[in-house]
Enzyme design. Sequence first.
Site, PDB file in Angstrom:
ATOM      1  N   TYR A  33      -5.009  -2.029  -3.580  1.00  0.00           N
ATOM      2  CA  TYR A  33      -6.170  -2.854  -3.219  1.00  0.00           C
ATOM      3  C   TYR A  33      -7.465  -2.310  -3.809  1.00  0.00           C
ATOM      4  O   TYR A  33      -8.520  -2.395  -3.188  1.00  0.00           O
ATOM      5  CB  TYR A  33      -6.280  -3.018  -1.690  1.00  0.00           C
ATOM      6  CG  TYR A  33      -5.020  -3.574  -1.086  1.00  0.00           C
ATOM      7  CD1 TYR A  33      -4.680  -4.913  -1.252  1.00  0.00           C
ATOM      8  CD2 TYR A  33      -4.139  -2.764  -0.376  1.00  0.00           C
ATOM      9  CE1 TYR A  33      -3.507  -5.427  -0.723  1.00  0.00           C
ATOM     10  CE2 TYR A  33      -2.961  -3.271   0.159  1.00  0.00           C
ATOM     11  CZ  TYR A  33      -2.648  -4.601  -0.019  1.00  0.00           C
ATOM     12  OH  TYR A  33      -1.490  -5.107   0.501  1.00  0.00           O
ATOM     13  N   TYR A  89     -14.102  -2.943   4.653  1.00  0.00           N
ATOM     14  CA  TYR A  89     -13.409  -2.465   5.860  1.00  0.00           C
ATOM     15  C   TYR A  89     -14.003  -1.193   6.447  1.00  0.00           C
ATOM     16  O   TYR A  89     -13.451  -0.645   7.404  1.00  0.00           O
ATOM     17  CB  TYR A  89     -11.932  -2.156   5.541  1.00  0.00           C
ATOM     18  CG  TYR A  89     -11.181  -3.238   4.832  1.00  0.00           C
ATOM     19  CD1 TYR A  89     -11.004  -4.490   5.419  1.00  0.00           C
ATOM     20  CD2 TYR A  89     -10.629  -3.020   3.585  1.00  0.00           C
ATOM     21  CE1 TYR A  89     -10.301  -5.487   4.759  1.00  0.00           C
ATOM     22  CE2 TYR A  89      -9.932  -4.014   2.912  1.00  0.00           C
ATOM     23  CZ  TYR A  89      -9.765  -5.246   3.508  1.00  0.00           C
ATOM     24  OH  TYR A  89      -9.070  -6.225   2.862  1.00  0.00           O
ATOM     25  N   CYS A 142     -26.171  -2.685  -7.664  1.00  0.00           N
ATOM     26  CA  CYS A 142     -27.457  -2.999  -7.046  1.00  0.00           C
ATOM     27  C   CYS A 142     -27.286  -3.569  -5.651  1.00  0.00           C
ATOM     28  O   CYS A 142     -27.567  -4.754  -5.394  1.00  0.00           O
ATOM     29  CB  CYS A 142     -28.234  -3.954  -7.934  1.00  0.00           C
ATOM     30  SG  CYS A 142     -28.664  -3.164  -9.479  1.00  0.00           S
ATOM     31  N   ARG A 173       0.815  -1.217   0.000  1.00  0.00           N
ATOM     32  CA  ARG A 173       0.000   0.000   0.000  1.00  0.00           C
ATOM     33  C   ARG A 173       0.855   1.277   0.000  1.00  0.00           C
ATOM     34  O   ARG A 173       0.571   2.219  -0.737  1.00  0.00           O
ATOM     35  CB  ARG A 173      -0.860  -0.029   1.270  1.00  0.00           C
ATOM     36  CG  ARG A 173      -1.904   1.044   1.388  1.00  0.00           C
ATOM     37  CD  ARG A 173      -2.535   0.984   2.789  1.00  0.00           C
ATOM     38  NE  ARG A 173      -2.745  -0.373   3.239  1.00  0.00           N
ATOM     39  CZ  ARG A 173      -3.898  -1.038   3.123  1.00  0.00           C
ATOM     40  NH1 ARG A 173      -4.944  -0.441   2.604  1.00  0.00           N
ATOM     41  NH2 ARG A 173      -3.994  -2.278   3.546  1.00  0.00           N
TER      42      ARG A 173
HETATM   43  C1  LIG Z   1       2.659 -11.186   3.818  1.00  0.00           C
HETATM   44  C2  LIG Z   1       2.305  -9.804   3.442  1.00  0.00           C
HETATM   45  N1  LIG Z   1       3.290  -8.941   3.180  1.00  0.00           N
HETATM   46  C3  LIG Z   1       3.027  -7.672   2.816  1.00  0.00           C
HETATM   47  C4  LIG Z   1       1.724  -7.223   2.710  1.00  0.00           C
HETATM   48  C5  LIG Z   1       1.497  -5.816   2.279  1.00  0.00           C
HETATM   49  O1  LIG Z   1       0.775  -5.069   3.195  1.00  0.00           O
HETATM   50  P1  LIG Z   1       0.568  -3.520   2.923  1.00  0.00           P
HETATM   51  O2  LIG Z   1       0.048  -3.389   1.539  1.00  0.00           O
HETATM   52  O3  LIG Z   1      -0.430  -3.107   3.948  1.00  0.00           O
HETATM   53  O4  LIG Z   1       1.894  -2.883   3.089  1.00  0.00           O
HETATM   54  C6  LIG Z   1       0.660  -8.091   2.993  1.00  0.00           C
HETATM   55  C7  LIG Z   1      -0.723  -7.629   2.917  1.00  0.00           C
HETATM   56  O5  LIG Z   1      -1.680  -8.271   3.206  1.00  0.00           O
HETATM   57  C8  LIG Z   1       0.967  -9.427   3.371  1.00  0.00           C
HETATM   58  O6  LIG Z   1      -0.002 -10.299   3.632  1.00  0.00           O
END
Ligand SMILES: Cc1ncc(COP(=O)(O)O)c(C=O)c1O
Length: 447
Positions: free
Chosen positions: A404, A347, A374, A306
């Site tokens: 995401y 979420y 819908c 993210r």
């Molecule tokens: C094993 C693992 N690493 C890294 C991430 C990346 O998380 P973020 O996008 O919140 O940094 C995730 C997200 O679910 C994860 O499951």
Amino acid sequence: MTLLDIFPSLRSGMPSRLDSAVWPRDTHYDGDGRITLGGVALADIADQYGTATYVLDEEEVRSRCRTYHKAFPEAEIIYAGKALMIRAVAEWVTQEGLSVDVCSAGELTIALAAGVDPARIVLHGNGKSFDELQAAVRSGVGRVVVDSLTEITLLSALATTPQRVLLRLSPGIDVHGHPAVRTGVLDQKFGFPIGSAMAAEAIDRIMRQPNLTLIGFHCHLGSQIYDPDHYGEAVRRMVGEMARVREDHGVIVTELDLGGGHAVAYRSGDAEMNLPELADVIEDALDAACARHHFPRPSIALEPGRAIVARAGVTLYRVLSIKHIEGGRTYVTVDGGMSDNPRVALYGARYEVVVANRHPCGPHMTATVAGRYCEAGDILATDVRLPADLRPGEVLAVPCTGAYHHSLASSYNSVGRPPIIAVRRGRTRELVRRETTADLLARDIGL
Ligand SMILES: Cc1ncc(COP(=O)(O)O)c(C=O)c1O
């Protein structure tokens, strides 16, 4: 001549609406009061590519990668592809020196198609199938993060040369968030509880396989974590476990992957992870834990997803209708919604929404931006401020939608998924085309 030319003071009110904590840093208003990203007016992108559309600022992705390198010069930064796995992004992050984490054969294929060196790919997942493990081993992925005892059996049957593996441990750290994103606690589907008999069994089994090499441990505490101290605690617990392996097996494992989960601000004022602070906390915890256990310093890996791509993305919608419910809310319905952004329904995520095709100077109203799908729960943003004179056909922009969103998108109601349009230095490039009804029909082979 625009209103902004006549009243330049109006500009002073703008930055608060385009907070660089939420928007790509190269976001501005042009002379006509339209929002631009990477030198391109969002309204022009909406005209050219239609809506709903994801816009992605390439420079923003690249600069976020550089920010990580600057804050963690000695750590390996592994881009978590689940945030947004498309070839262009895999290529950009690789060019910026990041490794790539994948969690399916599909993501692996995309990474390989983008030219990512297999040795720099890490395979994750609590449910890796035989086929996925086989694809990973055959393509020569650098590391597999082991998540179950079954996987150890499968991997050892598949590996023809020593496969490097990390063992995923849950360190028992509760970061307090939505239950769906707390992955550091002991009772959950990922990994092995730290210090448990099952973890000891997994370590033992890996050690007994000549074609598996345990190089270290992995943990992932959760999502949207803004308190760096959680990572300090993880370091202390994980180094303790590494020391225990040395005692029990006489083996020194050398890698500690602390996962991702670094918070970004979706709206102005939201808490976000301060990377230099995180770096200090990890350093201090490493120093203390390694000294306490007389353990050599492991190499550190981080897996942000993210934090690399979220703020590079902006989603564009066109207003379809505006409905004032007597005694109720004002609903602004747009031509996208829960299919391109399921995070609100999943979420309870909150977003900012602004009009992108003009700079509104008049009165505002409080409105709820509803999706076109819908489902009564298909709401993109509740009680946001929008111009009172908003009209159907205008373009709305939702920032911080690079992570995401595309990767979680669906074709609910048989509406095709939006394209991804990259912007850079005044130019656009279509990275992913819009999914058409023909695409949907092509999969439907029932007649
Ligand atoms: C094993 C693992 N690493 C890294 C991430 C990346 O998380 P973020 O996008 O919140 O940094 C995730 C997200 O679910 C994860 O499951």
